[in-house]
Design an enzyme around this catalytic site. Sequence first.
Site, PDB file in Angstrom:
ATOM      1  N   SER A   1      49.850  16.802  32.020  1.00 51.39           N
ATOM      2  CA  SER A   1      49.090  15.879  32.865  1.00 51.39           C
ATOM      3  C   SER A   1      49.857  14.556  32.983  1.00 51.39           C
ATOM      4  CB  SER A   1      47.684  15.706  32.265  1.00 51.39           C
ATOM      5  OG  SER A   1      46.803  15.120  33.190  1.00 51.39           O
ATOM      6  N   ASP A  25      43.562  25.602  36.928  1.00 47.01           N
ATOM      7  CA  ASP A  25      43.539  24.136  37.083  1.00 47.01           C
ATOM      8  C   ASP A  25      43.170  23.778  38.523  1.00 47.01           C
ATOM      9  OD1 ASP A  25      44.092  21.356  37.116  1.00 47.01           O
ATOM     10  OD2 ASP A  25      45.727  21.600  35.676  1.00 47.01           O
ATOM     11  N   HIS A  37      42.071  22.379  34.148  1.00 44.96           N
ATOM     12  CA  HIS A  37      43.095  21.424  33.736  1.00 44.96           C
ATOM     13  C   HIS A  37      43.132  21.247  32.214  1.00 44.96           C
ATOM     14  CE1 HIS A  37      45.939  18.226  34.186  1.00 44.96           C
ATOM     15  NE2 HIS A  37      45.144  17.335  33.625  1.00 44.96           N
TER      16      HIS A  37
END
Lengths: 371, 371
Positions: free
Chosen positions: B153, B322, B352
């Site tokens: 991320s 995700d 995610h």
Amino acid sequence: MISTLQHRRAPAEAGVRRCPIGSVQLDNGRTLPDVVIGYRTWGTLNADASNAILVEHALTGGTDVVTDDDTRPGWWQGLIGPGLAIDTRRWFVVAANIVGGCFGSTGPASVAPDGVPWGSRFPLITVRDSVRAEAALADRIGIDRWHAVIGGSLGGMRALEWAVEYPGRVRHCAVIAAGAYSTAEQIAWVQPQLMAIRQDPSFRSGDYYGGPPPAAGLGLARRIAHITYRTESEFGSRFSRLPQGAEDPYGHSSSVAGRERYAVESYLDYQADKLAGRFDANSYIAVSETLVSHDVRRGRGDLRRALSGATADFTIAAISSDRLYLPAGSYELAHALPGSPHVAEIDSPYGHDGFLLETEAIGSLLAQRIV
Amino acid sequence: MISTLQHRRAPAEAGVRRCPIGSVQLDNGRTLPDVVIGYRTWGTLNADASNAILVEHALTGGTDVVTDDDTRPGWWQGLIGPGLAIDTRRWFVVAANIVGGCFGSTGPASVAPDGVPWGSRFPLITVRDSVRAEAALADRIGIDRWHAVIGGSLGGMRALEWAVEYPGRVRHCAVIAAGAYSTAEQIAWVQPQLMAIRQDPSFRSGDYYGGPPPAAGLGLARRIAHITYRTESEFGSRFSRLPQGAEDPYGHSSSVAGRERYAVESYLDYQADKLAGRFDANSYIAVSETLVSHDVRRGRGDLRRALSGATADFTIAAISSDRLYLPAGSYELAHALPGSPHVAEIDSPYGHDGFLLETEAIGSLLAQRIV
């Protein structure tokens, strides 16, 4: 019933008629007294009242399904009218504002019997309650059986409840972009929206009439909702990382105090302002809670059993890219309906809002199946 | 650098070392003076400093990648340690808190040269700025070249920037659940989150230190974010329409004032409270803005050209489900990298958050490719 928001609601309510239906018994045991339903009609009811179609609006919609005002088109403009898919030379079309709304029907801004707006006291209206009120409207305007009840999103939930609660009163039923119940994900998305309104200092527990409305909170709610109504790919192709006009998102000196905008942010600002300028925040809460309440199974056994008494001819449609009301929910519903009707999957890049934007595909579908 | 939030931050900062790196030149032309980087290490740096691995945390993470405290596991617990995928008997692992964060590095809660917390004055830190600060840390702790820079991320964005900005200093680079730039959709999702904090009356334009923090706004931001981090199917299978314990969502008398909860709402309440109890709201804004700034192409030409100077051996991974950092973004990145490396798509139902939860799959991948 005098509205405290009349000055704001006037444009959307032009041409709305109001029908008092008396008290409505609610699922939670309470009674909502002196209920008025705002509604609008197009076309002419025939002699045996067999040509009536009920069009059910979604969360922030109203009776402005189509308008004569080019600057303010209706939410299904182009679908209903002389020579259009739902031809008003043949059909008598009715659109009713949902109980709890702010476009003519009794809602939180309406004045309660004690002379004060309902505000914080406005009760939970389930989808079933809302349909019960619409049945009382149908009684009063002389419609015993609808040729069709049609709706998308929350309107689809209401259409489905009509077909299940009043099977003898619905010949065709079209449920677009809605499933048999609100899912955990749909409930989850509503929570921060309503919290945004309630955390606005102007909200005052819902008793803000006479003062400034919680417009910032409502705008925030709309931003969240609007993203769920669209798709990642649409945002990408429309906005990418473009700045808004001459604004420079990298240029501002503080991250905490705020910076200049990207185009997608300006777009969300626009959507937020537009809704906050036309919709009552308490109605947003009330009608969102109606949506959350949706469960056609409640008190009726499992899904197949709950639907077993429905006799309407069903049209079930889903938007291919809908990420809020997934096509899977429409398939689940169709599979459990008597006769397991086919699901029409409408190909669209717009996500959930496809139920508003793909009027041509929806018109064709209704023309094939219903009108 | 004395923190005004020290009482709240103490647990997460136990064991954090602080390295002053002087001023950091920012992309927007400003200078952030007297910057301190909070960091933690595991293992021992070898004689030629060739065994160092930088692990980059995500939005609300910190240097607590792994902990010794079973009641407060790290965000990649089980991945790093003696005998684990990143074996600390062999590797020297460093985790640095991002500039703008609240776990040891200079951030909005830190005291500026004038003796007052930065608050509303804290500048925009781009991903590139944050990596520049980390390079200064690396200089000071004697690491010329990382064996690997690894992150998911926002951590993946930082890893990518490291490989592009300092190609000679990165041998392996792992970018997990992140693309080459923040998309319109990702920018869109951040907007209502930051607005929720800014609309909290306790926010006071970001200068709330000494008073109550904008916990309600931060909690609202977290609710929005958390839904995007997970998946519809996980919510459905975990929560369905179950009420929370003995609460009755249909029973309460008012929709406007609020009703009792569904289980999924209680779950979001829990996630919100947990974050609001450990994270500074201004840091949430600052680090979210860092995330929004992410664009490896900025000032470097098109994507292929921007990446052309990167010499690291890349490991690109995506989480199959995700919906915030779509696998498509990882494929786009990989395709444009020199040699177009393979994308490892990690099969996970968690969305995610799979980048945090699928430690076994990530450990296997890193073991195969890097360590």
